[in-house]
Design a protein around this motif. Sequence first.
Motif, PDB file in Angstrom:
ATOM      1  N   PHE A  59       0.863  -1.225  -0.096  1.00 39.80           N
ATOM      2  CA  PHE A  59       0.000  -0.156   0.151  1.00 39.80           C
ATOM      3  C   PHE A  59       0.874   1.185  -0.010  1.00 39.80           C
ATOM      4  CE2 PHE A  59      -2.305   3.370   2.812  1.00 39.80           C
ATOM      5  CZ  PHE A  59      -3.408   3.461   1.727  1.00 39.80           C
ATOM      6  N   VAL A  60       1.905   1.276   0.718  1.00 36.18           N
ATOM      7  CA  VAL A  60       2.660   2.332   0.968  1.00 36.18           C
ATOM      8  C   VAL A  60       3.567   2.796  -0.280  1.00 36.18           C
ATOM      9  CG1 VAL A  60       4.861   3.393   2.025  1.00 36.18           C
ATOM     10  CG2 VAL A  60       2.897   2.321   3.549  1.00 36.18           C
ATOM     11  N   ALA A  61       3.766   1.534  -0.907  1.00 38.98           N
ATOM     12  CA  ALA A  61       4.770   1.888  -2.126  1.00 38.98           C
ATOM     13  C   ALA A  61       3.697   2.285  -3.327  1.00 38.98           C
ATOM     14  CB  ALA A  61       5.388   0.388  -2.683  1.00 38.98           C
ATOM     15  N   VAL A  73       3.678   9.361   2.602  1.00 31.87           N
ATOM     16  CA  VAL A  73       3.244   8.398   3.675  1.00 31.87           C
ATOM     17  C   VAL A  73       3.816   8.751   4.968  1.00 31.87           C
ATOM     18  CG1 VAL A  73       2.957   5.917   4.507  1.00 31.87           C
ATOM     19  CG2 VAL A  73       2.664   6.538   2.043  1.00 31.87           C
ATOM     20  N   HIS A  74       3.032   8.979   6.042  1.00 31.21           N
ATOM     21  CA  HIS A  74       3.614   9.299   7.198  1.00 31.21           C
ATOM     22  C   HIS A  74       3.285   7.980   8.281  1.00 31.21           C
ATOM     23  CE1 HIS A  74       4.175  13.436   6.127  1.00 31.21           C
ATOM     24  NE2 HIS A  74       3.192  13.142   5.543  1.00 31.21           N
ATOM     25  N   ALA A  82      -4.525  -2.026  -1.182  1.00 25.76           N
ATOM     26  CA  ALA A  82      -3.077  -2.204  -1.119  1.00 25.76           C
ATOM     27  C   ALA A  82      -2.551  -2.259  -2.532  1.00 25.76           C
ATOM     28  CB  ALA A  82      -2.847  -3.679  -0.221  1.00 25.76           C
ATOM     29  N   SER A  83      -2.961  -2.852  -3.351  1.00 27.38           N
ATOM     30  CA  SER A  83      -2.633  -3.067  -4.720  1.00 27.38           C
ATOM     31  C   SER A  83      -2.421  -1.645  -5.528  1.00 27.38           C
ATOM     32  CB  SER A  83      -3.417  -4.087  -5.469  1.00 27.38           C
ATOM     33  OG  SER A  83      -4.768  -3.535  -5.681  1.00 27.38           O
ATOM     34  N   VAL A 103      -9.882   7.605  -4.101  1.00 26.83           N
ATOM     35  CA  VAL A 103      -8.667   8.860  -4.387  1.00 26.83           C
ATOM     36  C   VAL A 103      -7.462   7.793  -4.723  1.00 26.83           C
ATOM     37  CG1 VAL A 103      -7.809  10.486  -3.294  1.00 26.83           C
ATOM     38  CG2 VAL A 103     -10.068  10.514  -2.877  1.00 26.83           C
ATOM     39  N   THR A 104      -7.017   8.145  -5.758  1.00 27.59           N
ATOM     40  CA  THR A 104      -5.606   7.492  -5.968  1.00 27.59           C
ATOM     41  C   THR A 104      -4.440   8.527  -6.254  1.00 27.59           C
ATOM     42  OG1 THR A 104      -6.929   5.726  -6.850  1.00 27.59           O
ATOM     43  CG2 THR A 104      -4.506   5.540  -7.221  1.00 27.59           C
ATOM     44  N   GLY A 105      -3.873   9.079  -5.288  1.00 22.68           N
ATOM     45  CA  GLY A 105      -2.836  10.055  -5.455  1.00 22.68           C
ATOM     46  C   GLY A 105      -3.421  11.387  -5.557  1.00 22.68           C
TER      47      GLY A 105
END
Lengths: 473, 252
Positions: A71-73, A82-83, A211-212, A274-276
């Motif tokens: 997910f973070v990647a 990401v925090h 995640a993906s 929301v993606t990015g």
Amino acid sequence: MRTSPLPFVRRVEQALADPVLRRNMAVGTSRQRTHRLEAMAALPGADALRNHASRIRAHTLARLDEYLEQFVAAVRARGGTVHWAATAAEAASIVTTIAVGERARLVVKSKSMVTEEIGLNAALEAAGVTAIETDLGEFVIQLAGQHPSHIVAPIMHMSKEQVGALFVERLGATPEEVVDVAAMTAFARRVLRERFLEAAVGVSGVNFGVASTGTLCLVTNEGNGRLCTSLPRVHVAVMGIERLVPTLDDLGVMLDVLARSATGQALTVYTNLVTGPRREDDADGPEALHVVLVDNGRSRVLGSELAEILYCIRCGACLGACPVYDTVGGHAYGSVYPGPVGAVATPALDGLGPWTELPHASSLCGACRDACPVRLDIPRLLLLLRRQTVEAGGSPVWLRLALRAHAALAVRPRLYRLAVRLAGRVLAVGARDGYIERLPGPLAAWTASRSFRLPARRTFLDEVARERRKVSP
Amino acid sequence: MMLAMSPTARPRRVQLFVTCLVDAFYPETAHATRRVLERLGLEVAIPPGQTCCGQPALNAGHHDEARRVAAHFVDTFAPDPAPVVAPSGSCVDMVVHQFPALLTNDPARAAAARDLAARTYELSQFIVDVLGDDEAAVPVEPSLTYHACCHGLRGLGLDRQPRALVGQAGGANVRPLDEDDRCCGFGGLFAVKMGPISSAMLDRKLEAIERSGADVVVVTDASCRLHMEGGLRRRASRTRVAHIADVLDDRV
């Protein structure tokens, strides 16, 4: 986590003595129950879908480390920042630092329980940033200076008259502006529109992170979530680390059960993905997207016997189903997370210490387990917490002694029957036609509202023993 | 929920677990349970060593005490291969769903507990599902209504069976009960530890019962009966509470 300085018994007393709250809770929860049952009945294969949703939760949590990395990647690959926040204070400070760095004087928020958990509004306020709740219910709660009393219906405990009075008193609404729910909604909308335009930062929760793809899914019924995440320059999304699903297909399954369980809708009015942040060819969207991943006790819970509580998707179905919650309302629990799920999640995340009453605030009727879309066995977890309380020496002396004596007798049938006979004789002293109207000590709580039936003069097993002696002397 | 046995496997003998509350507070219900089973052609064994299932300790979080009592139960009922029948959904739920996990560190007893779990039944469940006899009830005089006790309903899936029997006994005199699957607020120690909440829950239940206009509210658990009856008496209500065994024995 705490929403009230009062002890549990006082909060319950207050709730029980409030007729407006009692009526609103009875009506609100019964509506939620009916809508959920109707929506689930209309969903083909609902039981199989709930099993599927439960398995997705179990699977995701079993590999949470891998899915978090994915997910973070994915969030980073799409331009998000990401925090990681280990504690509530850390999470609140990360968001506050972002807001201050953006020179934001105003932050608009869409409804989010995790920001309640981390005490975000107070932290922002302390840094000189005004946070405005834009979900209608949360907006009212904020005006009233209260905490949400329900996970998805924050003002279930309030009447429309109370809301109207609040709008008049705090926002100078005219009598026409609060004449009915539609007028009040229109009024709040006008007030909030201006705020949306002023805010440099929008803060949201996250219903599910995929995640993906690094997608954040947000569901709302008012469109305020979409405004919070697209209008301000910066979007900060705060989420518990457990709120992941592996893929968009899995998200579909969760959405199938989420709104139906929460409000009885097949789907909420708005489902935002929301993606990015805004891309070059996007018509709108924020310049920057920050995702704050909050642990605050979750990884510890994940490794404990209470891990199952992390299945929760915050639909609030167990609240509406619970006869304790619908009697006392959410504030009586004294925690950000009320109801059956809160009675487990609160001590799980925050430690049992200050919360030993909550696992006992249940008759173990099982209605929460029946209602849960991801098949959380809440009664089992409540029993585990009760056991942990006992192991920590938190059981009252009278109860400990009584249960020890009961167990010692229960394994010695003759003595047990003698003790039952004796108890009957002792109780009979204070009885009038077979009932006792006043019991001493902790048992006085029974006779406060109920007569206590006297045990029979001769128990069934004593009678059977007599028969046996007659047959074979 | 347990599967019904095939008709060829109809048992001829059962062990009666009378439960501690029925034994002490409602011995007439225990006698009724025994008579009903005998009338259905069964030999009823009553193991003399039986006491309690240990649920009070388990619900209070006292697992050691609960385990001790559960072990005694297993030792008392496991040696006899006959099915165990009890006039309580709650105690049966304890045996069926809690015993195996509770006794997991005691492998011999855990195996015996699993075996017992598969042949322990609540009374109406046994009559309808195992004996396949859903005509065991005789018509009774008073008007009836049915309250679905929580552990039977949600733990054992007990619903169709008692309703069928109550329906037969009451006929046209069965009244609907609002929120008939809502907890009465008993919950064992909950009634004492959380007295005011429990009382408020009971009030809502009793108001619904009185609204139904029935003479008698039928339950499958003595615990819920003790609770509702205590509340009805305090209100000086004329509505009575009866156990389903009393209805089947035509003693309401």
